[in-house]
Design a protein around this motif. Structure first.
Motif: not given
Length: 161
Positions: A60, A74, A125
């Motif tokens: 991430t 993200v 997300l």
């Protein structure tokens, strides 16, 4: 960017499972064909064994600049693993004509298979907000199936010149 925020993170998960099942069935039956009595006895034994080893990886990235007044992250999760399964069975018994003959029989067979590969990709997300002691978060996840990615399958070969 504050020192407490590290933009990259990596989460990994290893999952292992082993399952097995077995059963034994015995059956005896007496029947008559054209006035000849017959006895049939049979035993069936079967065993199933399976293992699975999976690795999930989820990198991430957290943005330093606020997005919609919150903190955005993200990620893209994927899975890799191997599973193996085997099934074995044995049938034994005898067909008997009382006082005359006994015909024994036996059959054993087994099958097994395994597969190793990558799973789907799961984009993510996350948006987080902090209002004093209250925290809020929303997220969106998806799935990119393996067959939609531009990666050759095990049975394909691509040559680019």
């Amino acid at each position: 960017m504050p020192n407490s925020i590290r933009p990259w993170s990596l989460a990994t998960i290893y999952y292992h499972t082993t399952v097995s099942a077995g059963g034994d069935v015995a059956r005896a039956r007496e029947f008559t064909i054209d006035r000849i009595p017959l006895n049939l006895s049979a035993n069936l034994s079967a065993n199933l064994n399976a293992t699975g080893d999976l690795a999930l990886i989820n990198p991430t990235y957290t943005f330093a600049a606020p997005v919609l007044g919150g903190q955005a992250t993200v990620g893209l999760m994927s899975i890799y693993g191997r599973t193996a399964t085997s099934l074995a069975g044995q049938l034994t018994g005898a067909l008997t004509i009382p006082g005359f003959v006994s015909i024994p029989f036996s059959r054993f067979d087994g099958i097994s298979d395994s597969v190793t590969g990558f799973g789907d990709l799961y984009p993510q997300l996350f948006l987080r907000w902090n209002a004093g002691v209250h925290n809020y978060m929303t997220y969106i996840t998806g799935d990119v199936p393996e067959h939609l990615r531009a990666v050759p399958s095990r049975s394909e070969t691509r040559v680019n010149c």
